[in-house]
Motif scaffolding. Structure first.
Motif, PDB file in Angstrom:
ATOM      1  N   GLN A 115      58.141  99.950   7.171  1.00 26.72           N
ATOM      2  CA  GLN A 115      58.494 101.359   7.286  1.00 26.72           C
ATOM      3  C   GLN A 115      59.407 101.604   8.486  1.00 26.72           C
ATOM      4  OE1 GLN A 115      54.724 103.516   7.323  1.00 26.72           O
ATOM      5  NE2 GLN A 115      55.215 104.399   5.336  1.00 26.72           N
ATOM      6  N   ARG A 116      60.574 102.120   8.211  1.00 20.88           N
ATOM      7  CA  ARG A 116      61.518 102.545   9.246  1.00 20.88           C
ATOM      8  C   ARG A 116      62.264 103.763   8.695  1.00 20.88           C
ATOM      9  NH1 ARG A 116      58.874  99.245  11.327  1.00 20.88           N
ATOM     10  NH2 ARG A 116      59.431  97.571  12.773  1.00 20.88           N
ATOM     11  N   ASP A 117      63.013 104.437   9.564  1.00 20.31           N
ATOM     12  CA  ASP A 117      63.866 105.537   9.110  1.00 20.31           C
ATOM     13  C   ASP A 117      65.148 104.910   8.550  1.00 20.31           C
ATOM     14  OD1 ASP A 117      65.326 107.803   8.622  1.00 20.31           O
ATOM     15  OD2 ASP A 117      65.335 108.521  10.702  1.00 20.31           O
ATOM     16  N   THR A 118      65.020 104.340   7.365  1.00 21.24           N
ATOM     17  CA  THR A 118      66.104 103.538   6.799  1.00 21.24           C
ATOM     18  C   THR A 118      67.409 104.311   6.624  1.00 21.24           C
ATOM     19  OG1 THR A 118      64.516 102.077   5.727  1.00 21.24           O
ATOM     20  CG2 THR A 118      66.743 102.100   4.825  1.00 21.24           C
ATOM     21  N   PRO A 119      67.395 105.508   6.030  1.00 22.54           N
ATOM     22  CA  PRO A 119      68.681 106.207   5.866  1.00 22.54           C
ATOM     23  C   PRO A 119      69.415 106.420   7.182  1.00 22.54           C
ATOM     24  CG  PRO A 119      67.000 107.206   4.486  1.00 22.54           C
ATOM     25  CD  PRO A 119      66.296 106.242   5.376  1.00 22.54           C
ATOM     26  N   THR A 120      68.693 106.809   8.231  1.00 28.17           N
ATOM     27  CA  THR A 120      69.337 107.048   9.523  1.00 28.17           C
ATOM     28  C   THR A 120      69.831 105.752  10.149  1.00 28.17           C
ATOM     29  OG1 THR A 120      68.011 109.031   9.936  1.00 28.17           O
ATOM     30  CG2 THR A 120      68.997 107.960  11.862  1.00 28.17           C
ATOM     31  N   LEU A 121      69.012 104.694  10.083  1.00 24.97           N
ATOM     32  CA  LEU A 121      69.419 103.406  10.658  1.00 24.97           C
ATOM     33  C   LEU A 121      70.638 102.847   9.922  1.00 24.97           C
ATOM     34  CD1 LEU A 121      65.918 101.759  11.237  1.00 24.97           C
ATOM     35  CD2 LEU A 121      67.497 102.620  12.989  1.00 24.97           C
ATOM     36  N   CYS A 122      70.700 103.041   8.613  1.00 26.86           N
ATOM     37  CA  CYS A 122      71.878 102.611   7.856  1.00 26.86           C
ATOM     38  C   CYS A 122      73.113 103.388   8.299  1.00 26.86           C
ATOM     39  CB  CYS A 122      71.651 102.817   6.359  1.00 26.86           C
ATOM     40  SG  CYS A 122      70.528 101.634   5.595  1.00 26.86           S
ATOM     41  N   ALA A 123      72.957 104.693   8.412  1.00 28.85           N
ATOM     42  CA  ALA A 123      74.096 105.520   8.839  1.00 28.85           C
ATOM     43  C   ALA A 123      74.547 105.160  10.249  1.00 28.85           C
ATOM     44  CB  ALA A 123      73.720 107.002   8.743  1.00 28.85           C
ATOM     45  N   ASP A 124      73.590 104.870  11.156  1.00 26.22           N
ATOM     46  CA  ASP A 124      73.935 104.458  12.516  1.00 26.22           C
ATOM     47  C   ASP A 124      74.779 103.185  12.498  1.00 26.22           C
ATOM     48  OD1 ASP A 124      72.528 106.593  13.561  1.00 26.22           O
ATOM     49  OD2 ASP A 124      70.761 105.397  14.094  1.00 26.22           O
ATOM     50  N   ALA A 125      74.318 102.202  11.729  1.00 25.33           N
ATOM     51  CA  ALA A 125      75.029 100.912  11.679  1.00 25.33           C
ATOM     52  C   ALA A 125      76.408 101.079  11.058  1.00 25.33           C
ATOM     53  CB  ALA A 125      74.197  99.898  10.895  1.00 25.33           C
ATOM     54  N   ILE A 126      76.495 101.870  10.005  1.00 26.17           N
ATOM     55  CA  ILE A 126      77.776 102.072   9.332  1.00 26.17           C
ATOM     56  C   ILE A 126      78.740 102.837  10.228  1.00 26.17           C
ATOM     57  CG2 ILE A 126      78.838 103.380   7.435  1.00 26.17           C
ATOM     58  CD1 ILE A 126      76.431 102.404   5.717  1.00 26.17           C
ATOM     59  N   GLN A 127      78.237 103.795  10.986  1.00 21.04           N
ATOM     60  CA  GLN A 127      79.110 104.524  11.912  1.00 21.04           C
ATOM     61  C   GLN A 127      79.712 103.576  12.956  1.00 21.04           C
ATOM     62  OE1 GLN A 127      77.496 108.154  13.405  1.00 21.04           O
ATOM     63  NE2 GLN A 127      79.206 108.560  14.769  1.00 21.04           N
ATOM     64  N   LYS A 128      78.903 102.624  13.445  1.00 18.54           N
ATOM     65  CA  LYS A 128      79.410 101.647  14.426  1.00 18.54           C
ATOM     66  C   LYS A 128      80.467 100.752  13.813  1.00 18.54           C
ATOM     67  CE  LYS A 128      75.224 101.555  17.250  1.00 18.54           C
ATOM     68  NZ  LYS A 128      74.037 100.740  17.672  1.00 18.54           N
ATOM     69  N   VAL A 129      80.275 100.389  12.525  1.00 11.53           N
ATOM     70  CA  VAL A 129      81.285  99.572  11.832  1.00 11.53           C
ATOM     71  C   VAL A 129      82.600 100.349  11.733  1.00 11.53           C
ATOM     72  CG1 VAL A 129      81.934  98.526   9.612  1.00 11.53           C
ATOM     73  CG2 VAL A 129      79.628  98.201  10.526  1.00 11.53           C
ATOM     74  N   LEU A 130      82.519 101.625  11.389  1.00 14.51           N
ATOM     75  CA  LEU A 130      83.721 102.435  11.246  1.00 14.51           C
ATOM     76  C   LEU A 130      84.430 102.627  12.589  1.00 14.51           C
ATOM     77  CD1 LEU A 130      82.340 105.184   8.837  1.00 14.51           C
ATOM     78  CD2 LEU A 130      83.936 103.342   8.253  1.00 14.51           C
ATOM     79  N   GLU A 131      83.654 102.696  13.672  1.00 13.11           N
ATOM     80  CA  GLU A 131      84.241 102.932  15.000  1.00 13.11           C
ATOM     81  C   GLU A 131      84.706 101.638  15.670  1.00 13.11           C
ATOM     82  OE1 GLU A 131      81.028 104.905  16.956  1.00 13.11           O
ATOM     83  OE2 GLU A 131      81.448 106.860  16.045  1.00 13.11           O
TER      84      GLU A 131
END
Length: 382
Positions: free
Chosen positions: A365-381
């Motif tokens: 159990q983790r906050d998967t949607p938020t953690l995915c968005a965090d990682a993807i934002q770093k990839v984009l930046e």
């Protein structure tokens, strides 16, 4: 997917389990970027988020070496056309959701042309086909991992990765509502229920459904009060109904279009095809018998590359045979029936298994949607 300055991501999810993962991923992406446009290949959960599917998802839902070879020309053609379209339209990011045989090559081609790529769900390099790590390194700027031990394995090979938890662990309640699920799908509240999940692919239905229905017939002969329920992909209903009639169990197995989570919540035990659904069954804390059968040549080829003694995800994650696996020739109707009934006769063993599955649930159990968005934002930046 219009080239108008709006944020645009492309995604490919090649089967029902990938559609579930991608639907949850889109929850996080749309919360971060509400105007996001998404397109590619996906299923109904993705479509519910405004996703545009350019080909039917079922075109990619093929499993096994021999089965893939039969459909190779069509699948390869889809990939070529999709790659050309994406290179023309240039979305800011491509996300391959599982389906590594299709997505990794596509990602590598897009990445070589300057497109950023993310792969969601680390291919099971820790179970079989370790040579895939080279493909992953070439294909993905970042890998979103659903099991906690995977980022370290990838980091050792120079692949950037994040553990985001297993999305399904947050969808499935820690204590499922068995009575409510039975009422919702029309099952008697007290009689024992066995769920039959022979798979979501046509090839799985071909190799497993008849065995499962024959096992159900044997179980019902021994215990007439048993209720059987099977969730199926709507597009496969005709094949399933034909096999059900041939088994003599027509009218004795409740067929539902989808609703696999309701079925797993409702059941006392499940006879289930090896795959993502076995983890879902574990998160519902249900005892199970894992089965698989496939083309004999495909099976021999897979066995040569298997790195662990377990095939089912619950056993892999628990590092033990906590539930039985009956594979290939061992998956006879008689053996499947006996192993399933054994769970119904072992309440103490079932309680111990449920405790183990509860601990696994907490780990995933983790906050998967938020953690995915965090990682993807770093990839984009980056």
């Amino acid at each position: 997917m219009q080239n108008d300055g709006q944020r645009r991501f492309a995604l490919v999810a090649g089967e029902a389990s990938g559609d579930l993962l991608a639907g949850l991923l889109l929850d996080g992406l749309l919360a971060r970027w509400p105007d996001l446009q998404s397109a590619g290949i996906g299923g109904p959960r993705m479509l519910a988020h405004g996703f545009q599917s350019w080909w039917p998802q079922e075109k990619l839902a093929v499993r096994g070496y021999i089965e893939v070879l039969r459909h190779y020309a069509e699948i390869a053609g889809i990939r070529r056309q999709l790659k050309a379209r994406l290179l023309q339209e240039r979305p800011q990011l491509f996300i391959g959701v599982d389906a590594p045989d299709f997505n990794l090559d596509l990602e590598a081609g897009l990445r070589s042309q300057g497109m950023k790529t993310v792969h969601f769900v680390c291919p099971s390099i820790w179970a079989w086909r370790p040579e895939r790590i080279e493909k992953i390194r070439a294909a993905a700027d970042h890998v979103l991992c659903i099991f906690p031990f995977e980022p370290e394995l990838l980091a050792e090979k120079g692949v950037a990765a994040s553990y985001v938890g297993h999305p399904v662990a947050n969808v499935i309640p820690m204590v499922p509502d068995r009575a409510g699920a039975r009422a919702a799908i029309g099952l008697a509240p007290d009689a024992p229920v066995v769920a039959l999940l022979p798979g979501s692919r046509r090839s799985e239905i071909r190799y497993l459904a008849a065995r499962f229905f024959a096992a159900a017939a044997l179980m019902q002969k021994e215990r007439p009060a048993l209720q059987f329920v099977a969730p199926i992909i709507p597009g496969l209903r005709a094949e399933v109904e034909t096999l059900l009639r041939a088994s003599g169990m027509a009218g004795r197995v409740t067929l539902l279009d989808g609703q696999s989570h309701a079925v797993l919540a409702a059941c006392d035990a499940t006879l289930i095809a090896s795959g993502t659904a076995t983890l879902e069954a574990a998160l519902f804390k249900r005892p199970m018998v894992i089965a698989y059968n496939m083309n004999a040549l495909s099976w021999r080829l897979m066995q040569r590359k298997q790195l662990q003694p377990w095939v089912g995800l619950p056993n892999i994650l628990c590092r033990d045979f906590v539930v039985p696996e009956l594979l290939q020739e061992a998956a006879t109707p008689e053996a499947l029936a006996r192993a399933t009934l054994d769970w119904l006769d072992a309440p103490e063993k079932t309680r111990a298994l449920q405790q183990r599955f509860s601990e696994l649930h907490v780990q995933l159990q983790r906050d998967t949607p938020t953690l995915c968005a965090d990682a993807i934002q770093k990839v984009l930046e980056g």
